[in-house]
Design a protein around this motif. Structure first.
Motif, PDB file in Angstrom:
ATOM      1  N   GLY A  89       0.816  -1.205   0.000  1.00 33.10           N
ATOM      2  CA  GLY A  89       0.000   0.000   0.000  1.00 33.10           C
ATOM      3  C   GLY A  89       0.848   1.253   0.000  1.00 33.10           C
ATOM      4  O   GLY A  89       2.071   1.209   0.179  1.00 33.10           O
ATOM      5  N   SER A  90       0.206   2.393  -0.241  1.00 27.63           N
ATOM      6  CA  SER A  90       0.867   3.697  -0.232  1.00 27.63           C
ATOM      7  C   SER A  90       0.040   4.657   0.610  1.00 27.63           C
ATOM      8  O   SER A  90      -1.189   4.599   0.592  1.00 27.63           O
ATOM      9  CB  SER A  90       1.000   4.245  -1.654  1.00 27.63           C
ATOM     10  N   ILE A  91       0.721   5.542   1.336  1.00 33.43           N
ATOM     11  CA  ILE A  91       0.024   6.485   2.212  1.00 33.43           C
ATOM     12  C   ILE A  91       0.606   7.877   2.047  1.00 33.43           C
ATOM     13  O   ILE A  91       1.729   8.044   1.557  1.00 33.43           O
ATOM     14  CB  ILE A  91       0.117   6.063   3.698  1.00 33.43           C
ATOM     15  N   ASN A  92      -0.183   8.875   2.441  1.00 31.20           N
ATOM     16  CA  ASN A  92       0.296  10.251   2.510  1.00 31.20           C
ATOM     17  C   ASN A  92       0.384  10.639   3.974  1.00 31.20           C
ATOM     18  O   ASN A  92      -0.627  10.653   4.685  1.00 31.20           O
ATOM     19  CB  ASN A  92      -0.658  11.194   1.768  1.00 31.20           C
ATOM     20  N   LEU A  93       1.587  10.933   4.437  1.00 29.28           N
ATOM     21  CA  LEU A  93       1.798  11.334   5.822  1.00 29.28           C
ATOM     22  C   LEU A  93       1.776  12.849   5.923  1.00 29.28           C
ATOM     23  O   LEU A  93       2.407  13.545   5.119  1.00 29.28           O
ATOM     24  CB  LEU A  93       3.148  10.806   6.327  1.00 29.28           C
ATOM     25  N   SER A  94       1.060  13.394   6.905  1.00 29.80           N
ATOM     26  CA  SER A  94       1.045  14.831   7.149  1.00 29.80           C
ATOM     27  C   SER A  94       2.081  15.148   8.214  1.00 29.80           C
ATOM     28  O   SER A  94       1.992  14.659   9.345  1.00 29.80           O
ATOM     29  CB  SER A  94      -0.345  15.283   7.600  1.00 29.80           C
ATOM     30  N   HIS A  95       3.086  15.959   7.833  1.00 26.10           N
ATOM     31  CA  HIS A  95       4.158  16.307   8.761  1.00 26.10           C
ATOM     32  C   HIS A  95       3.683  17.412   9.701  1.00 26.10           C
ATOM     33  O   HIS A  95       2.630  18.010   9.520  1.00 26.10           O
ATOM     34  CB  HIS A  95       5.394  16.743   7.982  1.00 26.10           C
ATOM     35  N   THR A  96       4.464  17.671  10.737  1.00 22.85           N
ATOM     36  CA  THR A  96       4.059  18.646  11.756  1.00 22.85           C
ATOM     37  C   THR A  96       3.905  20.051  11.193  1.00 22.85           C
ATOM     38  O   THR A  96       3.171  20.858  11.740  1.00 22.85           O
ATOM     39  CB  THR A  96       5.090  18.671  12.900  1.00 22.85           C
ATOM     40  N   ASP A  97       4.604  20.379  10.084  1.00 27.67           N
ATOM     41  CA  ASP A  97       4.450  21.705   9.473  1.00 27.67           C
ATOM     42  C   ASP A  97       3.331  21.718   8.434  1.00 27.67           C
ATOM     43  O   ASP A  97       3.232  22.639   7.626  1.00 27.67           O
ATOM     44  CB  ASP A  97       5.763  22.169   8.843  1.00 27.67           C
ATOM     45  N   PRO A 102       4.407  11.717   0.798  1.00 29.73           N
ATOM     46  CA  PRO A 102       3.974  10.391   0.358  1.00 29.73           C
ATOM     47  C   PRO A 102       5.010   9.333   0.707  1.00 29.73           C
ATOM     48  O   PRO A 102       6.212   9.564   0.572  1.00 29.73           O
ATOM     49  CB  PRO A 102       3.834  10.555  -1.163  1.00 29.73           C
ATOM     50  N   LEU A 103       4.541   8.204   1.178  1.00 27.65           N
ATOM     51  CA  LEU A 103       5.404   7.043   1.394  1.00 27.65           C
ATOM     52  C   LEU A 103       4.773   5.911   0.601  1.00 27.65           C
ATOM     53  O   LEU A 103       3.736   5.364   0.980  1.00 27.65           O
ATOM     54  CB  LEU A 103       5.499   6.691   2.884  1.00 27.65           C
ATOM     55  N   LEU A 104       5.387   5.603  -0.537  1.00 27.42           N
ATOM     56  CA  LEU A 104       4.808   4.663  -1.480  1.00 27.42           C
ATOM     57  C   LEU A 104       5.246   3.235  -1.190  1.00 27.42           C
ATOM     58  O   LEU A 104       6.297   2.999  -0.577  1.00 27.42           O
ATOM     59  CB  LEU A 104       5.217   5.043  -2.905  1.00 27.42           C
ATOM     60  N   GLN A 105       4.444   2.302  -1.655  1.00 27.76           N
ATOM     61  CA  GLN A 105       4.784   0.892  -1.544  1.00 27.76           C
ATOM     62  C   GLN A 105       6.180   0.648  -2.109  1.00 27.76           C
ATOM     63  O   GLN A 105       6.487   1.041  -3.229  1.00 27.76           O
ATOM     64  CB  GLN A 105       3.751   0.089  -2.323  1.00 27.76           C
ATOM     65  N   GLY A 106       7.036   0.008  -1.294  1.00 31.01           N
ATOM     66  CA  GLY A 106       8.399  -0.244  -1.740  1.00 31.01           C
ATOM     67  C   GLY A 106       9.371   0.871  -1.406  1.00 31.01           C
ATOM     68  O   GLY A 106      10.516   0.853  -1.864  1.00 31.01           O
ATOM     69  N   GLN A 107       8.951   1.851  -0.589  1.00 31.63           N
ATOM     70  CA  GLN A 107       9.832   2.930  -0.165  1.00 31.63           C
ATOM     71  C   GLN A 107       9.996   2.914   1.355  1.00 31.63           C
ATOM     72  O   GLN A 107       9.233   2.269   2.067  1.00 31.63           O
ATOM     73  CB  GLN A 107       9.263   4.294  -0.587  1.00 31.63           C
ATOM     74  N   TYR A 108      11.011   3.648   1.809  1.00 29.25           N
ATOM     75  CA  TYR A 108      11.191   3.817   3.245  1.00 29.25           C
ATOM     76  C   TYR A 108      11.509   5.278   3.541  1.00 29.25           C
ATOM     77  O   TYR A 108      11.955   6.038   2.676  1.00 29.25           O
ATOM     78  CB  TYR A 108      12.317   2.925   3.784  1.00 29.25           C
ATOM     79  N   PRO A 124     -10.058   2.125   1.613  1.00 27.39           N
ATOM     80  CA  PRO A 124     -10.174   0.674   1.765  1.00 27.39           C
ATOM     81  C   PRO A 124      -9.026  -0.066   1.072  1.00 27.39           C
ATOM     82  O   PRO A 124      -8.611   0.295  -0.029  1.00 27.39           O
ATOM     83  CB  PRO A 124     -11.526   0.363   1.106  1.00 27.39           C
ATOM     84  N   GLY A 125      -8.503  -1.078   1.743  1.00 29.61           N
ATOM     85  CA  GLY A 125      -7.388  -1.859   1.212  1.00 29.61           C
ATOM     86  C   GLY A 125      -6.544  -2.427   2.334  1.00 29.61           C
ATOM     87  O   GLY A 125      -6.893  -2.321   3.510  1.00 29.61           O
ATOM     88  N   ILE A 126      -5.409  -3.032   1.965  1.00 29.43           N
ATOM     89  CA  ILE A 126      -4.471  -3.609   2.926  1.00 29.43           C
ATOM     90  C   ILE A 126      -3.199  -2.767   2.912  1.00 29.43           C
ATOM     91  O   ILE A 126      -2.654  -2.458   1.850  1.00 29.43           O
ATOM     92  CB  ILE A 126      -4.117  -5.069   2.574  1.00 29.43           C
ATOM     93  N   TYR A 127      -2.739  -2.404   4.102  1.00 31.96           N
ATOM     94  CA  TYR A 127      -1.511  -1.629   4.244  1.00 31.96           C
ATOM     95  C   TYR A 127      -0.606  -2.341   5.243  1.00 31.96           C
ATOM     96  O   TYR A 127      -1.077  -2.811   6.278  1.00 31.96           O
ATOM     97  CB  TYR A 127      -1.808  -0.214   4.751  1.00 31.96           C
ATOM     98  N   GLU A 128       0.670  -2.396   4.925  1.00 31.23           N
ATOM     99  CA  GLU A 128       1.635  -3.009   5.847  1.00 31.23           C
ATOM    100  C   GLU A 128       2.866  -2.129   5.958  1.00 31.23           C
ATOM    101  O   GLU A 128       3.482  -1.761   4.957  1.00 31.23           O
ATOM    102  CB  GLU A 128       2.042  -4.405   5.373  1.00 31.23           C
ATOM    103  N   ILE A 129       3.214  -1.786   7.194  1.00 28.36           N
ATOM    104  CA  ILE A 129       4.415  -1.004   7.474  1.00 28.36           C
ATOM    105  C   ILE A 129       5.287  -1.800   8.438  1.00 28.36           C
ATOM    106  O   ILE A 129       4.810  -2.264   9.477  1.00 28.36           O
ATOM    107  CB  ILE A 129       4.085   0.354   8.118  1.00 28.36           C
ATOM    108  N   GLN A 130       6.539  -1.982   8.081  1.00 27.61           N
ATOM    109  CA  GLN A 130       7.498  -2.576   9.015  1.00 27.61           C
ATOM    110  C   GLN A 130       8.481  -1.475   9.396  1.00 27.61           C
ATOM    111  O   GLN A 130       9.083  -0.849   8.518  1.00 27.61           O
ATOM    112  CB  GLN A 130       8.225  -3.761   8.400  1.00 27.61           C
ATOM    113  N   TYR A 131       8.584  -1.212  10.688  1.00 25.76           N
ATOM    114  CA  TYR A 131       9.484  -0.130  11.073  1.00 25.76           C
ATOM    115  C   TYR A 131      10.457  -0.569  12.156  1.00 25.76           C
ATOM    116  O   TYR A 131      10.218  -1.513  12.905  1.00 25.76           O
ATOM    117  CB  TYR A 131       8.720   1.134  11.461  1.00 25.76           C
TER     118      TYR A 131
END
Length: 328
Positions: A89-97, A102-108, A124-131
């Motif tokens: 999956g891919s997500i858009n993260l909102s930073h403090t400012d 964007p953090l796309l599938q296959g990126q870190y 809707p969908g499946i998202y997996e983050i390993q941190y």
């Protein structure tokens, strides 16, 4: 110390949220071996956490099964320095400012997280983050050798939240294998915790090296190179152009054109090329059976692999192994 990123579910009353340590049968495929699961269920989303700690550093896997659009609010109890790998999956993260990252599938991305966070909207969908969380002591080891480590430690000591990788990193093959190895390794004794600590140190060194030598020049380069790398890392999966386009927030037609323009071939031809090159490399390793190669590449049986392979190379996998020749 608390090294977990927890997620509040915006707008959902607490009595609709349940927590259990048992995964139902339909979620068995999401189990990780390094820790016991925690399952948070609610009407719009179920969240599966796995987390373990070794000497102040940590490994965590979070999976989100989203049934309807939902806002999740990341929460940390204390400052946390992490490398977040977007596995699915891919997500858009909102930073403090208030900027969107964007953090796309296959990126870190590398983050120092402090205090209140902005909500993340998931479709809707499946998202997996390993941190991976890193202690101050571990980061301090590398400040004399890495620009990123020096900046990272400074932000940590100042208590300043920060995205430390303005250009996201691409999960290359080595990091992909480390993610998989750690996800499915048992960490249940003191010795295994020591092993985990060594692996986290190895992973951090690789991240610092790549970021210090980062030469990617544009967001387009990052997105398209991420897609190509994701295909190479997932040769066993039947990926489609429409699936990738939706995941990477681009149109299917533009993605098709990109493969023609930058690879000189269609998406399906590129996917086949990557798969066949991996098959040939494995064929030349005598200790790997043809049946195992078929399994690794996602073919139902060796016959299916042999048919495609012979059509592509003009010889069977067994003949390649016998001849020991590499076609360039």
């Amino acid at each position: 110390m608390n090294v977990t990123i927890e997620y509040g579910i915006v707008g959902i009353p607490e009595h609709h949220i349940k927590i259990t340590h048992q995964l139902p049968p339909q979620y068995a495929a999401y189990r990780c071996d390094f820790a016991e699961p925690v399952l948070v269920t609610s009407p719009p989303v179920d969240i599966i956490y796995h987390t373990t700690v070794a000497d102040g550093s940590s490994l965590s896997n979070n999976i989100f099964i989203v049934r309807e659009p939902v806002q999740l609010l990341p929460k940390v109890q204390e400052g946390l320095s992490v490398v977040c790998c977007m596995i699915e999956g891919s997500i858009n993260l909102s930073h403090t400012d208030m900027t969107t990252v964007p953090l796309l599938q296959g990126q870190y991305g590398c983050f120092h997280i402090v205090g209140p966070q902005q909500a993340v909207l998931l479709s809707p969908g499946i998202y997996e983050i390993q941190y991976y969380g890193f202690s101050r002591d571990m980061l301090a080891i590398y400040t004399h050798h890495s620009k990123l480590a020096k900046l990272w430690l400074y932000k940590m000591d100042m208590g300043m939240p920060m995205l430390l990788t303005p250009t996201p990193g691409i999960i290359w093959e080595g990091l992909h294998h480390l993610n998989h190895e750690l996800k499915f390794s048992v960490v249940n004794t003191g010795l295994r915790k020591t092993w985990l600590l060594g692996k986290l140190q190895e992973l951090l060194i690789l991240i610092l090296e790549q970021q210090d030598n980062n030469t990617i020049s544009s967001s387009h380069d990052v997105t398209f190179n991420t897609i190509k790398t994701f295909i190479r890392n997932n040769v066993d999966k039947e990926l489609t152009i429409s699936q990738l386009a939706a995941t990477y927030f681009v149109s299917a037609s533009k993605l098709r054109q990109s493969f023609i323009k930058y690879c000189g071939m269609s998406f399906s031809d590129y996917q086949l090329k990557v798969r066949m090159e991996r098959a040939r490399a494995l064929c030349l390793e005598n200790e790997v059976s043809i049946a195992h190669i078929a399994y690794v590449l996602g073919y139902k049986n060796p016959s299916a692999l042999t048919k495609v392979y012979k059509n592509y190379y003009g010889e069977t996998p067994s003949e390649t192994r016998k001849n020991g020749l590499v076609i360039k």
